[in-house]
Design an enzyme around this catalytic site. Sequence first.
Site, short mmCIF file in Angstrom:
data_model
loop_
_atom_site.label_atom_id
_atom_site.label_comp_id
_atom_site.label_asym_id
_atom_site.label_seq_id
_atom_site.Cartn_x
_atom_site.Cartn_y
_atom_site.Cartn_z
N CYS A 121 1.16 -1.09 -0.05
CA CYS A 121 0.19 0.01 0.23
C CYS A 121 1.11 1.49 -0.11
O CYS A 121 2.08 1.29 0.39
CB CYS A 121 -1.06 -0.05 1.30
SG CYS A 121 -2.38 1.30 1.48
N HIS A 163 -9.16 -3.96 -2.29
CA HIS A 163 -7.75 -2.98 -1.08
C HIS A 163 -8.33 -1.58 -0.89
O HIS A 163 -8.47 -1.17 0.36
CB HIS A 163 -6.55 -3.53 -1.48
CG HIS A 163 -5.39 -2.70 -1.42
ND1 HIS A 163 -4.61 -3.51 -0.63
CD2 HIS A 163 -4.85 -1.26 -1.16
CE1 HIS A 163 -3.78 -2.58 0.04
NE2 HIS A 163 -4.52 -1.06 -0.38
N GLU A 164 -8.67 -1.10 -2.43
CA GLU A 164 -9.18 0.37 -1.94
C GLU A 164 -10.17 0.55 -1.72
O GLU A 164 -10.61 2.16 -0.82
CB GLU A 164 -8.78 1.01 -3.90
CG GLU A 164 -7.60 1.47 -4.20
CD GLU A 164 -6.59 1.05 -3.55
OE1 GLU A 164 -6.75 1.93 -3.12
OE2 GLU A 164 -5.08 1.03 -3.64
N HIS A 167 -10.59 1.59 2.12
CA HIS A 167 -9.77 2.93 2.68
C HIS A 167 -11.09 3.58 2.78
O HIS A 167 -10.69 4.12 3.34
CB HIS A 167 -9.06 3.02 1.59
CG HIS A 167 -7.36 2.62 1.53
ND1 HIS A 167 -7.06 3.20 2.64
CD2 HIS A 167 -6.88 2.25 0.45
CE1 HIS A 167 -5.34 2.29 2.16
NE2 HIS A 167 -5.53 2.23 0.55
#
Length: 203
Positions: A121, A163-164, A167
């Site tokens: 990341c 993954h994004e 966030h």
Amino acid sequence: MARSFSQLAINAEKQRTSLAVSKKPTDQPELEIHTLGNSALRQSAKRISKVDKNIRDLVKKMLHSMYAAKGIGLAAPQIGSQQQLLVIDLDIENSATPPIILINPEITEFSATIDTYEEGCLSIPGVYLDVIRPSSIKVNFRDEMGRPKKINADGLLARCIQHEMDHLNGVLFVDRAINEEALNKELKEHGFKKKDVLRLCSD
């Protein structure tokens, strides 16, 4: 992972954006990318009610910053903007492949099959750890013009989107790391603190 790149090429062509910028890395990201320990990374992002020029300008800056950092994905909270906005480009070396912009993304379906794969990341530079995620997903979102879109993603693209999207909920990949011993070693080696990790799984 060839299959995922093939899927990306097909999907990217369908989602071709007018906001593609030069992929040539610059010495300095246009926006500061926050790192582990910054409270901005732990906040929940809000839905974008209006997709306008301000959003498109932010997308361009995010793309420039992502390419400068040689990353393949960046979420708005990583640059301190608590909005549901992602930019992704799995083929940053190929200027002909456009990035994908996802506004207000929603995963509507996860596959029953799961994969374990190493992740990194831009907000935790140098740290790489194995994470388990569904191998394929279906995603609804809006593009940079506010138009509704859909993607059926698998392989690396599915993993990158998940993954994004983490966030957007204040979750980082280190929270999902499956090996705590490896986690502790990587954090120490790269100068990060264990107290800033919110463990979501155990060995």
